[in-house]
Structures are given as structure tokens and as C-alpha cells.
Design a protein around this motif. Structure first.
Motif, PDB file in Angstrom:
ATOM      1  N   ASP A  82      28.128  41.815 -38.093  1.00 38.74           N
ATOM      2  CA  ASP A  82      29.204  42.805 -38.240  1.00 38.74           C
ATOM      3  C   ASP A  82      29.606  42.965 -39.711  1.00 38.74           C
ATOM      4  N   THR A  83      28.813  42.384 -40.623  1.00 37.27           N
ATOM      5  CA  THR A  83      29.137  42.507 -42.049  1.00 37.27           C
ATOM      6  C   THR A  83      28.120  43.406 -42.747  1.00 37.27           C
ATOM      7  N   GLU A  84      28.383  43.702 -44.013  1.00 38.20           N
ATOM      8  CA  GLU A  84      27.443  44.527 -44.783  1.00 38.20           C
ATOM      9  C   GLU A  84      26.399  43.663 -45.499  1.00 38.20           C
ATOM     10  N   TYR A  85      26.446  42.331 -45.275  1.00 45.80           N
ATOM     11  CA  TYR A  85      25.596  41.420 -46.063  1.00 45.80           C
ATOM     12  C   TYR A  85      24.322  40.973 -45.369  1.00 45.80           C
ATOM     13  N   TRP A  86      24.312  40.982 -44.024  1.00 46.06           N
ATOM     14  CA  TRP A  86      23.268  40.239 -43.317  1.00 46.06           C
ATOM     15  C   TRP A  86      21.859  40.779 -43.534  1.00 46.06           C
ATOM     16  N   GLN A  87      21.713  42.088 -43.737  1.00 50.58           N
ATOM     17  CA  GLN A  87      20.351  42.622 -43.864  1.00 50.58           C
ATOM     18  C   GLN A  87      19.660  42.151 -45.140  1.00 50.58           C
ATOM     19  N   GLU A  88      20.408  42.109 -46.246  1.00 44.44           N
ATOM     20  CA  GLU A  88      19.818  41.582 -47.477  1.00 44.44           C
ATOM     21  C   GLU A  88      19.598  40.074 -47.340  1.00 44.44           C
ATOM     22  N   ASP A  89      20.485  39.410 -46.592  1.00 41.14           N
ATOM     23  CA  ASP A  89      20.292  37.971 -46.319  1.00 41.14           C
ATOM     24  C   ASP A  89      18.935  37.749 -45.639  1.00 41.14           C
ATOM     25  N   VAL A  90      18.637  38.577 -44.651  1.00 43.00           N
ATOM     26  CA  VAL A  90      17.367  38.447 -43.930  1.00 43.00           C
ATOM     27  C   VAL A  90      16.199  38.661 -44.885  1.00 43.00           C
TER      28      VAL A  90
END
Lengths: 305, 99
Positions: A82-90
Motif C-alpha cells: 500500500d506504499t509507493e516504495y515496494w516496487q523499487e524495493d522488488v
């Protein structure tokens, strides 16, 4: 400097201890593997302030590609879906070659599949074997617990699930209790779901670092319940879990006896019989084999089975 | 990449480095370190290689090193440069310019 390439992750490996490390603190992550925990979990989520999410990823990438963690499994906790960060984290996890990704605040199978799709896209983008990166779910709410089975079976990449006590207790309006009464129903439901799904099941971390007695009590409890391992926040918590989860010499000797005798009995056409005054039938045989296997993995088996 | 504005990454904690970049006409690297005598040359080489990979040819790059490993130093330089271009949050070229 040569880039570190980690061996292909093993879904069923030993995960008695999974220790949290802040991915943003270089002083911590460089030494993570020397403590002897089975897995380390480099954290991009709660341990990293919102204005340092970018910096933590750069640190993480270089840690993953330059530090040799050896046999220690390297899991990364990404930010919530639900955050804007997780896709770059992946992207950074896959590019850096992390063994697995821990999905926080997981409540539905759809969340797992959303992360899986991003992982697969990243594997293709970075030329990583599709399917290499494992997933696990942290269940932190009543809804996550209720959906545990669907979550654990949402992807072939799922290695298991872990309960997160902090958020769970908050949503249940309870505090940590010495006997675990406030969380044991959830622990048990998650265990059933994980076993039904054939994946591993890890307990929450114990936050009171100076309460050795309370910590041991909690470890004793979760070992007796049947957990595969526990999340930890400090290296001093490792030894006791490993000690408690290793089969005892007595268990090993008894299991050896069962395995050997069962082979003989089966050849003679006998199904149920008695070992040391106790009835033995096929379920006992299976359990005895599991104990021997676990003893081997824990490094405490010295027999020849 | 071109350093577009002043940006910083890292901390002054032990084993870390704090890197500040700002726009300038030429490339200048300033290093402050408690281990400058033993590692000054290596720190400078790592910073230069990292900037080179990012294609940074101008700017003032100031490093306050607190005993950071090479991998930490690289991470801090990269993050500061990407922040100076408002490009640090997504679509990072992992394994490309970042390696």
C-alpha cells in the motif's frame, strides 16, 4: 571486485532463526553473517525512515553484491504493497540477488500475486532465472491470519509465513502477556494453515531484550507448538532457539531404533509393533525420519542412517 | 548525469560516510577521513570510479568518511548524485551504472 553470486535459494532449508537487520545501517549489515543465524532479514520497511528509503536501496544493492554471506540465507523485507516504495524495493532485491522477499502486512492472496508479478518482471529485466526469488508473508492482522491458507498457497515461490506480534497485538487491543494468551490462537491458526499448505511457519520477535526468562519461556512455547523458527532482533537470541529446536540425543537414538526396526518389520510384512514399550506404526516412522533429517541439518547427527 | 542541485546522502556514524554533491564548473573531490593516511588514496579512487560510471564530469563532491567499506562509499556517492537529479526514488539502473 567480483560480484557475489549466491547459490539458488532452497525453499525447504533450515530457518530456525531469522534476524532483522536495518538495511540502511552499514555498520550492521556488513557483519550480519558472523552471528550464525540461519537467515538474515535486511529491512527496508519500518527500520528505515521515509526520507531514507532511496539511500537504503543503494546500501542494500552493494551489500547484496559485495558481501559474502556464505550459507546464511538473505531475505529482504520490502515496504508494504500500500506504499509507493515496494516496487523499487522488488527491483533492487532481484537485481542484487536476494534469496527471498518478505511481504509485510500481508492480508490477501492477491497481495502475494501482485508482488509475484513484480518479482517475475524484475527477474526478466535483470536476467535472473524466473522463479529463483522466494517469497514469504508476514501476517500482522486478524484478516491476515484468517486468510493464512490462501496466502500460503498463493504462489509456488512461498517458503512460509511469519506472524508479526507488534501490529497484531495493536489490532487486537492487547499487550504482550507472559503466557502468550493474547496471540496463541493466531499462532495456532497460522501453524495449521502453513502445515496444510506445506510451507514453513515462523514466530514473531520478542521485543524485551533484557528479559531472558521471558524470552526462553516464549521459545519453549513456540517449539512445543511446532514452529519451524522465530524472528529475532538481536544475536544473543540465536543460541537458545537453535538449542531448543535441535533433536536431543535421546530423541535421535529412539528415532534411529524406529527407522531401523521399521525397515525390518516392513520386510517381514508387519505394520504395527512395539519399540521400547511404545507402539509404533507408519506415522511414527515418518516422524522418526523427520527427526533424523532435522538432526542432520542441525549438525547434531553422527550416526550412519 | 549532471549534478543539478546540492544533495547529500549518508551519516556521520561509524562505518558510514556522508557525501555532499553540488553543481560546479569542474570536477573537484574533497575527502575528510579519520583514516586518510592509510586509505585516502583508495577512497578517492572509489569515489572517482563511481562518478565515472555515473557519467559525472563536473561538480563539487565532498566526502566525510567514518571508516566506510568500499560498498558503503559507493552507495552514498550514488545516492547523493541521484538525489541531486531528483531521480533517486525509482527506475534505478541496478547492475548498469550502479555496480
Amino acid at each position: 571486485m567480483a560480484k557475489i553470486t549466491r547459490p539458488k535459494p532452497n525453499k525447504d532449508r533450515l530457518r530456525r532463526t531469522m534476524m532483522f537487520m536495518n538495511a540502511q545501517r552499514p555498520g550492521l549489515i556488513k557483519d550480519a553473517y558472523i552471528y550464525g543465524c540461519d537467515s538474515i532479514m535486511l529491512d527496508l520497511e519500518d527500520a528505515v525512515a521515509v526520507n531514507q528509503k532511496d539511500a537504503a536501496r543503494f546500501s542494500l544493492y552493494h551489500a547484496l553484491t559485495t558481501i559474502d554471506y556464505g550459507d546464511t540465507e538473505v531475505i529482504v523485507r520490502i515496504n508494504g504493497t500500500d506504499t509507493e516504495y515496494w516496487q523499487e524495493d522488488v527491483r533492487v532485491c532481484v537485481a542484487g540477488g536476494a534469496d527471498g522477499i518478505r511481504i509485510p502486512k500481508c492480508e490477501t492472496a492477491a497481495q502475494v500475486q501482485e508482488v509475484e508479478a513484480a518479482v517475475e518482471a524484475a527477474e526478466k529485466e535483470f536476467g535472473v532465472e524466473v522463479g529463483r526469488t522466494l517469497l514469504m508473508a508476514a501476517l500482522e492482522s486478524p484478516l491476515g491470519i484468517m486468510n493464512a491458507y490462501e496466502i500460503c498457497t498463493a504462489s509456488d515461490r512461498m517458503l512460509g509465513c511469519a506472524i508479526s506480534g507488534g501490529d497484531f497485538r495493536t489490532s487486537m487491543h492487547v499487550q504482550i502477556e507472559p503466557d502468550g494468551i493474547e496471540i496463541n490462537t493466531a499462532r495456532a491458526m497460522m501453524l495449521l494453515a502453513a502445515r496444510a499448505a506445506g510451507v514453513q511457519c515462523l514466530d514473531t520477535m520478542y521485543p524485551n531484550l533484557d528479559d531472558e526468562e521471558g524470552y526462553r519461556q516464549e521459545v519453549d512455547l513456540i517449539v512445543r507448538m511446532g514452529f519451524d523458527g522465530k524472528s529475532l532482533i538481536n544475536p544473543k537470541q540465536i543460541a537458545y532457539v537453535h538449542e531448543r529446536l535441535a533433536p536431543t540425543p535421546k530423541q535421535i537414538a529412539h528415532s534411529e531404533k524406529i527407522v531401523r526396526s521399521c525397515r525390518e518389520q516392513a520386510d517381514a510384512g508387519v505394520g504395527v509393533y512395539v519399540v521400547d514399550g511404545k507402539m509404533v506404526d507408519p506415522p511414527f516412522f515418518k516422524e522418526a525420519e523427520r527427526i533424523i533429517e532435522l538432526a542432520k541439518k542441525c549438525g547434531v547427527y553422527h550416526g550412519d542412517l | 548525469m549532471v549534478i543539478e542541485k546540492t544533495a547529500m546522502a549518508g551519516t556521520l556514524e561509524s562505518s558510514d560516510a556522508q557525501v555532499t554533491v553540488s553543481p560546479a564548473d569542474a570536477l573537484e573531490i574533497v575527502i575528510e577521513s579519520s583514516v586518510i593516511n592509510q586509505y585516502g588514496r583508495q577512497i578517492k579512487a572509489t569515489v572517482e570510479e563511481t562518478l565515472d560510471r555515473l557519467g559525472v564530469t563536473t561538480g563539487l563532491v565532498s566526502v566525510v568518511d567514518k571508516g566506510a567499506l568500499d560498498c558503503t562509499l559507493k552507495a552514498r556517492v550514488e545516492c547523493a548524485v541521484f538525489r541531486s537529479c531528483d531521480a533517486s526514488m525509482s527506475n534505478i539502473p541496478w547492475g548498469g551504472a550502479i555496480q
